[in-house]
Design an enzyme around this catalytic site. Structure first.
Site, PDB file in Angstrom:
ATOM      1  CB  CYS A  97     115.012  17.695  93.005  1.00 14.71           C
ATOM      2  SG  CYS A  97     115.737  19.146  92.017  1.00 14.71           S
ATOM      3  CG  MET A  98     112.461  20.804  91.466  1.00 14.40           C
ATOM      4  SD  MET A  98     111.274  21.040  90.344  1.00 14.40           S
ATOM      5  CE  MET A  98     110.105  19.842  90.846  1.00 14.40           C
ATOM      6  CG  MET A 123     118.584  20.286  96.904  1.00  9.19           C
ATOM      7  SD  MET A 123     116.930  19.956  96.095  1.00  9.19           S
ATOM      8  CE  MET A 123     117.035  20.962  94.723  1.00  9.19           C
ATOM      9  N   GLY A 142     118.084  22.350  90.762  1.00  4.87           N
ATOM     10  CA  GLY A 142     119.120  21.633  90.966  1.00  4.87           C
ATOM     11  C   GLY A 142     119.520  20.836  89.732  1.00  4.87           C
ATOM     12  CD  GLN A 143     117.321  16.546  88.584  1.00 10.83           C
ATOM     13  OE1 GLN A 143     117.551  15.675  87.758  1.00 10.83           O
ATOM     14  NE2 GLN A 143     115.932  16.274  88.793  1.00 10.83           N
TER      15      GLN A 143
END
Lengths: 263, 803
Positions: free
Chosen positions: B171-172, B346, B383-384
């Site tokens: 994700c990152m 993303m 995103g989280q």
């Protein structure tokens, strides 16, 4: 012209052949004149359009309620999106009516998961610009027994950020929604009063619901309307709730347990 | 004395007033007297950060009779200022799906059967004890900070095992390597306040209108207040964000590197770069051979020569973005009077050149001096909810230790051993398996070299999110010597293949802390009880650790023989927190956080005491203690006007510079084609991603009716011209097939997103149609983050009716 022909005919004794010719011309001219007269003269300069039309002689215009049922020839096959909107009773009275209010609250709850949730959009959305939403919801709108509620909050630009579409164009989207054991907070049925006759306090937050007349004014729902829409300053008499408005600012933060170690 | 007429008048007035009051009371009273009392009675409100994305909005949770009944935007929260998005407003409903997991389940003869917690903890402890080095922990950017910290300490401090990696790798991770390679230290220098100040907002492969809606409206709503904000959307398909943009620059997938180089070239050619800023604060870097994260130093002249080929015309040739638009971007960056903020998520991270493009965008901002002033910032979003807090700061990655430390660094290992009171040499110096490698090892038979046998998954759903699922997840089937443990709240694609399922408490069913995209650490308390036998993930880790301790596992003791998670009450008595009935006797979160906080000073990411976070709606680190004992957060890092760690008089100081000279690195990376490009057999680009209504794998949002009703299933977005040439009508079932797998989804033509010809998009939330069976596991060489945004697929029409 026809009078001239008759005069001629009566005064002199002309042979029958000439009489036939004269009669034919006279009848022809009369017929042409008749039809020209019947057709009206649109370019006639001497018609006074500003003159009042006598009562009862004007062609009646269609009312909005008739629009859906009357088939107008050029647009006969047109179906309005309006017809696909759920109809919702329009409040015609300012009277306080508990039954109507309960019905309105029940209708309202169908579009909200809990009291305070932004309502879902009950109709398809094909244009997501804020201008498209504001066209109907900016000032509220009533068409027949359908109404578009007025936005009770400031005008933000990204309407679909908060308002979920209940129907999108996702193909095959008619899958039944999931079940849930969530039970949302119901809407209050009325505001508390300090004593009988006192103005009711607001039973809900005024955050994002600051335009009182959006729900309690003309495009609002039956049983919820103010009896005194002429008064402009609602909060002069109707107190808001500090708890619901998250307005308490003191030494400590709001909504916190006193004991930081509390589970 | 009153005269008779006066008496008459007074009594008349009194009577009239009474009558009027009675009339009013009767009129308004009729309805209300029959109505029920206000429904708000007995509702207790408390704060919590939203459970979903990395924005970090705060909500007020309304609880009545031990159930969440309402949600409100928190007006005191700086992040969202009382607003939420469709998901946030419905976040309370995620607790109440009818199929919550409420009891541990163990697989017996293919069936998951209920067992007790004691047995479950025994099963795990025995498997770990047998072969601790073949055990791996797969965690999450949704782990709370204390959960991640406990898992980190358990693995690296206790088991001397570095096989712990989180889903945030997917994700990152490239954002992290981008920050490290550029500034020498992770996480953005700016914050959301930049969104209130910028004149130009550039979204790089980013759709915040759907993915970070609250941040998007924070910028866009400025327009309705009469401010002008220019939005430039650099993307590979039209999205809702595009609808608000003045400029839409559509580029061919992967060619964003050429665009960034093109801007840099023009800034130098036209002498519009910030020469003073660069001279004082920057150095230049280029890839080395063999490639390393820090590459090699180059001179400005070398850099100039490297970007020189990227003329607007050449960039247009590569990317498809008109040369005029490249010049427009460069002209904007060349103006110091404008404030420019870049946002990405993303699109730039899930990229086989993710580290490179992250570095290049930082480079454009540094080169042009658009850095360090409010509104001038290169900002990556997460995103989280705790990708930053738990993964990047606690360091729950295979190569990291808490507080920005690395397992390969001997000093860092020693510091951790001291802080954890462990015998010297306990921590393993070799990095563990990153996500792709971990799952590859787990899915490979022992005989074939698969060195992970037991895998514990917490707070994530890899059975749906791993790329190339057939190879990295499904291949686990039939390998009986492998054992998959999954802690989750609902049945998922992952629990479907699990051998042991543990029911977890979620969100406000437990105490927690998150860290959002702008360095903001947030705290909340448990507000309702979890259902059935569901328990905190953090407790699960501690309970297993204690069972190992009881079984004599040496790693579970510190060097004084005390249990690794020794929690004591105010009187100094040990609290048996491994016993669930005592877990909430103390605030375990507070104990773990106070311990973890000591790690945060090394990289100047200072955290305040737990109590400060209880009072605040989150605080942005470094949170520095003031002479008066108060704690001050930092909004703009490396900038003298706000960051207390910047030396007076230096204006900007990159105090963790990799070159130890307070300079940031402006990188050059060449454009190179991605590993898989469309060809004759697989002629379409496939991009995957999220939609506004669903979050990640939809295990939560698909159980919320208003969200699920809006987007009930996955689909493939298709360009109308492509649809015509394929003979596909809107709604018809289409097979999306790559070299790795295929799924069938209905076509959505002119839907929410509009891909250009030759390109399709499929969201990944739908458990019934797993697009990750199609994606590829090629990943960035530095961050090891896979590319979910591009692979080659072919499309075939299957049937007219999708049902």
């Amino acid at each position: 012209m026809s009078m001239d022909a008759n005069d001629t005919m009566s005064r002199s004794a002309l042979p029958p052949r000439s009489l036939h010719i004269v009669c034919t011309i006279a009848i022809g001219v009369a017929l042409v004149g008749y039809f020209v007269g019947q057709g009206g003269n649109r370019t006639r300069p001497d018609v006074d359009r500003s003159a009042p039309v006598p009562i009862g002689t004007a062609q009646p215009a269609l009312s909005y309620t008739e629009l859906r049922s009357r088939s107008l020839s050029p647009n006969r096959d047109f179906t309005s999106d309006l017809a696909r909107l759920a109809s919702r009773p329009v409040a015609d009275t300012l009277r306080t009516d508990l039954a109507a209010r309960l019905q309105s609250l029940a209708d309202r709850a169908l579009r909200r998961s809990y009291n305070g949730a932004p309502p879902v959009i009950p109709h398809p959305v094909d244009t997501t610009s804020p201008a498209a939403c504001l066209a109907c919801h900016g000032d509220g709108l009533r068409v027949g027994e359908r109404s578009a509620s007025r936005i009770p909050h400031d005008r933000f630009l990204s309407c679909l950020q908060c308002h979920a579409e209940s129907r999108t164009g996702v193909p095959g989207g008619d899958i039944p929604p999931p079940t849930s054991t969530f039970v949302g907070l119901p809407a209050p049925q009325s505001g508390a009063r300090a004593y009988q006759g006192a103005p009711p306090q607001m039973p809900h937050t005024s955050w994002m619901r600051g335009t009182c007349l959006a729900c309690h004014g003309p495009t609002g729902m039956p049983g919820m309307l103010t009896s005194h829409p002429e008064r402009q300053n609602c909060r002069q008499c109707h107190a808001s709730s500090a708890t619901l408005d998250q307005a308490i600012v003191g030494s400590g933060p709001l909504f916190h347990s006193a004991n930081e170690d509390a589970p | 004395m009153l005269t008779p007429p006066e008496l008459d008048r007074r009594s008349f007035m009194k009577g009239a007033a009474l009558a009027a009051a009675t009339a009013v009371a009767q009129r308004t009273g009729t309805a209300d007297d029959q109505a029920q009392p206000a429904a708000n009675d007995g509702v207790v409100w408390n704060k919590a950060p939203c459970r979903f994305c990395g924005t970090g909005c705060h909500v007020q949770v309304g609880v009545q009779h031990d159930r969440v009944v309402a949600i409100a935007g928190d007006v005191q929260a700086e992040v969202n200022k009382g607003l939420l998005c469709v998901k946030g407003y419905h976040v309370g409903q995620i607790l109440y799906g009818p199929d919550r997991l409420t009891t541990p389940l163990l697989r017996h003869d293919g069936e998951l059967v209920p067992i007790g917690w004691d047995e479950a903890i025994d099963v795990i402890a025995e498997r770990i004890l047998r072969q601790p080095e073949r055990f791996a922990f797969y965690g999450s950017g949704q782990w709370t900070i204390p959960e991640g910290y406990a898992a980190q300490k358990f693995m690296k401090g206790g088991l001397a095992n570095n096989h712990i990696d989180p889903n945030a790798r997917l994700c990152m991770a490239s954002a992290v390597t981008g920050f490290l390679a550029t500034y020498g230290v992770d996480e953005p220098a700016g914050c959301y306040d930049d969104l209130d100040a910028c004149d130009v907002l550039i979204t790089w492969g980013n759709n915040p209108a759907e993915m970070h809606p609250v941040l998007f409206s924070r910028v866009i709503d400025r327009r309705s207040r009469g401010e002008s904000v220019m939005l430039i959307d650099i993307g590979t398909r039209r999205t809702r964000t595009t609808e608000f943009a003045q400029h839409y620059l559509e580029f061919r997938p992967h060619t964003d590197l050429a665009i960034a180089n093109g801007i840099a070239h023009l800034l130098i050619r036209d002498q519009t770069f910030a020469a003073d800023f660069v001279a004082r604060h920057c150095a230049f870097r280029a890839p080395s051979d063999p490639p390393t994260l820090n590459g090699r130093a180059i001179s400005f002249e070398e850099y100039q020569a490297m970007v020189a080929p990227y003329t607007p015309e050449y960039v247009e040739q590569i990317s498809g973005v008109p040369a005029a638009d490249i010049r427009m971007l460069a002209a904007l960056f060349g103006r110091r009077d404008l404030r420019i903020t870049s946002l990405w998520c993303m699109g730039m991270n899930q990229h086989t050149a993710g580290t490179a493009i992250n570095c290049l965008v930082h480079g454009v901002h540094l080169l042009s001096g658009h850095f360090g002033r409010p509104g001038d910032a290169p900002t990556s979003l997460t995103g989280q909810p705790s990708a930053c807090g738990t993964v990047r700061e606690v360091g729950t990655l295979a190569h990291a230790l808490p507080g920005g430390r690395l397992v390969v660094n001997e000093d860092h290992r020693r510091q951790c051993e001291e802080l954890w009171n462990l015998p010297a040499g306990r921590i393993n110096p070799a990095p563990g398996h990153h996500t792709v490698k971990m799952w590859q090892s787990f899915c490979t038979a022992r005989a074939d070299g698969g060195d992970i046998d037991t895998l514990w998954v917490q707070v994530t759903n890899p059975g749906q999110t791993l790329p190339d699922l057939h190879r990295l997840f499904d291949a686990r089937q039939g390998k009986d010597d492998k054992f998959l443990i999954v802690s989750d709240v609902y049945p998922t694609a992952t629990t479907a293949l699990a051998d042991l399922v543990l029911p977890s408490a979620m969100w406000v069913e437990k105490n927690g802390m998150f860290g959002n995209s702008e360095r903001r650490t947030q705290q909340w308390f448990r507000q309702v009880m979890p259902p059935g036998d569901a328990r905190d993930d953090c407790w699960q880790t501690i309970a297993v650790a204690h069972r190992l301790f009881e079984l004599g596992c040496e790693g579970m003791q510190d060097k004084d023989g005390r249990f690794l998670f020794d929690v004591r009450d105010d009187s100094g008595e040990v609290v048996p927190v491994w016993d669930w009935s005592h877990y909430y006797n103390v605030n375990v979160d507070r104990h773990l956080f106070e311990e973890y906080r000591r790690f945060s000073r090394l990289k100047h990411k200072d955290l305040a005491p737990y109590a400060e976070y209880v009072r605040a709606r989150g605080l942005r680190w470094p949170v520095v203690e003031q002479p008066d004992g108060s704690w001050r957060e930092t909004r703009f890092r490396f900038a003298e006007f706000d960051d207390p760690y910047v030396k007076a008089g230096s204006a900007i100081q990159f105090y963790h510079s990799v070159t130890k000279d307070d300079r940031a690195q402006v990188w050059f990376h060449p454009y190179a084609p991605p590993p898989e490009v469309p060809d004759a057999a697989f002629p379409f680009w496939l991009c995957t991603g999220r939609v506004l209504e669903h979050w990640h794998t939809g295990s939560m949002t698909r159980r919320v009716a208003p969200l699920s009703r809006a987007v009930p299933r996955a689909y493939v977005e298709l360009n109308p011209d492509d649809a015509r040439s394929l003979g596909v009508h809107n709604g018809e079932l289409v097979r999306v097939e790559s070299r790795r797998g295929a799924i069938e989804v209905p076509a959505w033509i002119n839907g929410r997103g509009r891909p250009p010809r030759g390109s399709v998009f499929v969201p990944f939330f739908d458990e019934r149609r797993l697009i990750n069976q199609v994606t590829l596991d090629a990943h960035d060489p530095f961050s090891k983050q896979p590319d979910y945004k591009k692979c080659a697929v072919r499309l075939t029409r299957v049937a007219a009716d999708p049902r």
